[in-house]
Write a protein that holds these residues in place. Structure first.
Motif, PDB file in Angstrom:
ATOM      1  N   ASP A 139       0.828  -1.210   0.000  1.00 27.53           N
ATOM      2  CA  ASP A 139       0.000   0.000   0.000  1.00 27.53           C
ATOM      3  C   ASP A 139       0.860   1.257   0.000  1.00 27.53           C
ATOM      4  OD1 ASP A 139      -2.347  -1.442  -0.033  1.00 27.53           O
ATOM      5  OD2 ASP A 139      -2.670  -1.310   2.129  1.00 27.53           O
ATOM      6  N   ARG A 140       1.932   1.249   0.763  1.00 33.50           N
ATOM      7  CA  ARG A 140       2.808   2.432   0.824  1.00 33.50           C
ATOM      8  C   ARG A 140       3.551   2.640  -0.489  1.00 33.50           C
ATOM      9  NH1 ARG A 140       5.078   2.548   7.022  1.00 33.50           N
ATOM     10  NH2 ARG A 140       3.066   3.075   7.913  1.00 33.50           N
ATOM     11  N   GLU A 141       3.995   1.577  -1.129  1.00 30.33           N
ATOM     12  CA  GLU A 141       4.663   1.715  -2.432  1.00 30.33           C
ATOM     13  C   GLU A 141       3.689   2.251  -3.470  1.00 30.33           C
ATOM     14  OE1 GLU A 141       7.989  -1.858  -2.094  1.00 30.33           O
ATOM     15  OE2 GLU A 141       5.994  -2.313  -2.881  1.00 30.33           O
ATOM     16  N   ARG A 142       2.471   1.732  -3.461  1.00 26.46           N
ATOM     17  CA  ARG A 142       1.459   2.202  -4.409  1.00 26.46           C
ATOM     18  C   ARG A 142       1.162   3.685  -4.167  1.00 26.46           C
ATOM     19  NH1 ARG A 142      -2.136  -0.990  -3.034  1.00 26.46           N
ATOM     20  NH2 ARG A 142      -1.480  -2.699  -4.380  1.00 26.46           N
ATOM     21  N   THR A 143       1.059   4.083  -2.916  1.00 25.59           N
ATOM     22  CA  THR A 143       0.826   5.490  -2.590  1.00 25.59           C
ATOM     23  C   THR A 143       1.978   6.354  -3.088  1.00 25.59           C
ATOM     24  OG1 THR A 143      -0.481   4.897  -0.653  1.00 25.59           O
ATOM     25  CG2 THR A 143       0.444   7.117  -0.685  1.00 25.59           C
ATOM     26  N   ALA A 144       3.209   5.874  -2.946  1.00 22.72           N
ATOM     27  CA  ALA A 144       4.378   6.627  -3.419  1.00 22.72           C
ATOM     28  C   ALA A 144       4.344   6.777  -4.932  1.00 22.72           C
ATOM     29  CB  ALA A 144       5.666   5.938  -2.977  1.00 22.72           C
ATOM     30  N   VAL A 145       4.024   5.701  -5.636  1.00 14.72           N
ATOM     31  CA  VAL A 145       3.957   5.764  -7.098  1.00 14.72           C
ATOM     32  C   VAL A 145       2.854   6.717  -7.532  1.00 14.72           C
ATOM     33  CG1 VAL A 145       3.413   4.429  -9.178  1.00 14.72           C
ATOM     34  CG2 VAL A 145       5.005   3.502  -7.493  1.00 14.72           C
ATOM     35  N   GLN A 146       1.694   6.632  -6.905  1.00 11.38           N
ATOM     36  CA  GLN A 146       0.589   7.514  -7.274  1.00 11.38           C
ATOM     37  C   GLN A 146       0.917   8.980  -6.983  1.00 11.38           C
ATOM     38  OE1 GLN A 146      -2.469   5.544  -5.021  1.00 11.38           O
ATOM     39  NE2 GLN A 146      -3.135   4.337  -6.779  1.00 11.38           N
ATOM     40  N   ASN A 164      16.364   6.131  -2.459  1.00 14.92           N
ATOM     41  CA  ASN A 164      16.580   4.883  -3.179  1.00 14.92           C
ATOM     42  C   ASN A 164      15.873   4.969  -4.533  1.00 14.92           C
ATOM     43  OD1 ASN A 164      17.089   2.314  -4.018  1.00 14.92           O
ATOM     44  ND2 ASN A 164      16.366   1.326  -2.159  1.00 14.92           N
ATOM     45  N   GLU A 165      16.362   5.863  -5.370  1.00 16.01           N
ATOM     46  CA  GLU A 165      15.717   6.130  -6.642  1.00 16.01           C
ATOM     47  C   GLU A 165      15.686   4.907  -7.550  1.00 16.01           C
ATOM     48  OE1 GLU A 165      18.074   8.059  -5.322  1.00 16.01           O
ATOM     49  OE2 GLU A 165      16.985   9.903  -4.864  1.00 16.01           O
ATOM     50  N   GLU A 166      16.725   4.108  -7.517  1.00 15.79           N
ATOM     51  CA  GLU A 166      16.767   2.934  -8.393  1.00 15.79           C
ATOM     52  C   GLU A 166      15.598   1.986  -8.103  1.00 15.79           C
ATOM     53  OE1 GLU A 166      19.626  -0.856  -9.486  1.00 15.79           O
ATOM     54  OE2 GLU A 166      20.499   0.877  -8.481  1.00 15.79           O
ATOM     55  N   ALA A 167      15.368   1.689  -6.826  1.00 15.35           N
ATOM     56  CA  ALA A 167      14.262   0.801  -6.458  1.00 15.35           C
ATOM     57  C   ALA A 167      12.919   1.446  -6.788  1.00 15.35           C
ATOM     58  CB  ALA A 167      14.329   0.455  -4.974  1.00 15.35           C
ATOM     59  N   PHE A 168      12.794   2.752  -6.528  1.00 15.69           N
ATOM     60  CA  PHE A 168      11.537   3.425  -6.806  1.00 15.69           C
ATOM     61  C   PHE A 168      11.226   3.425  -8.299  1.00 15.69           C
ATOM     62  CE2 PHE A 168       9.315   7.291  -8.114  1.00 15.69           C
ATOM     63  CZ  PHE A 168       8.082   7.005  -7.553  1.00 15.69           C
ATOM     64  N   PHE A 169      12.180   3.788  -9.127  1.00 13.14           N
ATOM     65  CA  PHE A 169      11.913   3.844 -10.563  1.00 13.14           C
ATOM     66  C   PHE A 169      11.706   2.448 -11.152  1.00 13.14           C
ATOM     67  CE2 PHE A 169      13.658   8.192 -10.175  1.00 13.14           C
ATOM     68  CZ  PHE A 169      12.547   8.857 -10.669  1.00 13.14           C
ATOM     69  N   ARG A 170      12.271   1.432 -10.538  1.00 11.97           N
ATOM     70  CA  ARG A 170      11.989   0.061 -10.969  1.00 11.97           C
ATOM     71  C   ARG A 170      10.514  -0.256 -10.685  1.00 11.97           C
ATOM     72  NH1 ARG A 170      14.760  -2.839  -7.526  1.00 11.97           N
ATOM     73  NH2 ARG A 170      16.724  -2.071  -8.349  1.00 11.97           N
ATOM     74  N   ALA A 181       5.199  10.333   0.868  1.00  8.34           N
ATOM     75  CA  ALA A 181       4.864   8.984   0.414  1.00  8.34           C
ATOM     76  C   ALA A 181       6.131   8.165   0.152  1.00  8.34           C
ATOM     77  CB  ALA A 181       4.000   9.048  -0.843  1.00  8.34           C
ATOM     78  N   LEU A 182       7.135   8.779  -0.450  1.00  6.04           N
ATOM     79  CA  LEU A 182       8.405   8.073  -0.683  1.00  6.04           C
ATOM     80  C   LEU A 182       9.052   7.691   0.633  1.00  6.04           C
ATOM     81  CD1 LEU A 182       9.931  10.178  -3.584  1.00  6.04           C
ATOM     82  CD2 LEU A 182       9.234   7.786  -3.702  1.00  6.04           C
ATOM     83  N   SER A 183       9.033   8.592   1.585  1.00  5.80           N
ATOM     84  CA  SER A 183       9.634   8.331   2.888  1.00  5.80           C
ATOM     85  C   SER A 183       8.909   7.193   3.608  1.00  5.80           C
ATOM     86  CB  SER A 183       9.602   9.603   3.732  1.00  5.80           C
ATOM     87  OG  SER A 183      10.144   9.369   4.996  1.00  5.80           O
ATOM     88  N   GLU A 184       7.581   7.236   3.614  1.00  8.43           N
ATOM     89  CA  GLU A 184       6.804   6.211   4.300  1.00  8.43           C
ATOM     90  C   GLU A 184       6.949   4.834   3.647  1.00  8.43           C
ATOM     91  OE1 GLU A 184       2.811   7.687   4.635  1.00  8.43           O
ATOM     92  OE2 GLU A 184       3.340   8.959   6.341  1.00  8.43           O
ATOM     93  N   ALA A 185       7.249   4.801   2.346  1.00  6.19           N
ATOM     94  CA  ALA A 185       7.433   3.529   1.644  1.00  6.19           C
ATOM     95  C   ALA A 185       8.873   3.031   1.757  1.00  6.19           C
ATOM     96  CB  ALA A 185       7.051   3.680   0.169  1.00  6.19           C
ATOM     97  N   GLY A 186       9.728   3.808   2.442  1.00  8.06           N
ATOM     98  CA  GLY A 186      11.124   3.405   2.577  1.00  8.06           C
ATOM     99  C   GLY A 186      11.920   3.591   1.301  1.00  8.06           C
TER     100      GLY A 186
END
Length: 86
Positions: A8-15, A71-77, A62-67
């Motif tokens: 849920d946190r990753e999805r929130t960060a992406v959105q 960590n841009e590489e993991a986020f953009f993946r 949102a990025l912070s809460e998703a950890g």
């Protein structure tokens, strides 16, 4: 079709990132209107476009809460796997 299963946190960060991206794109879209005859051809707008601080803050939180903060590489993946057209 997304292949990654996001938390849920990753999805929130992406959105939040996608909202930020769309806001930035819209604010930079200066070619959509008629040219201003008072400016020289190719001149930039008088004031730079502004992104509302709340949109940027939402994405950062949102990025912070998703950890994913720093960590841009993991986020953009995640973004690429979940929303390839972005």
């Amino acid at each position: 079709m997304p292949t990654a299963v996001l938390t849920d946190r990753e999805r929130t960060a992406v959105q939040a990132y996608l909202r930020l991206l769309h806001t930035v794109r819209a604010s930079l879209d200066t070619a959509s209107g008629p040219p201003d005859p008072r400016r020289e051809p190719g001149a930039r707008p008088a004031a730079p476009p502004v992104v509302p601080p709340s949109v940027l803050a939402e994405a950062e939180l949102a990025l912070s809460e998703a950890g994913l903060n720093g960590n841009e590489e993991a986020f953009f993946r995640l973004l690429r796997d979940w929303c390839p057209q972005a």
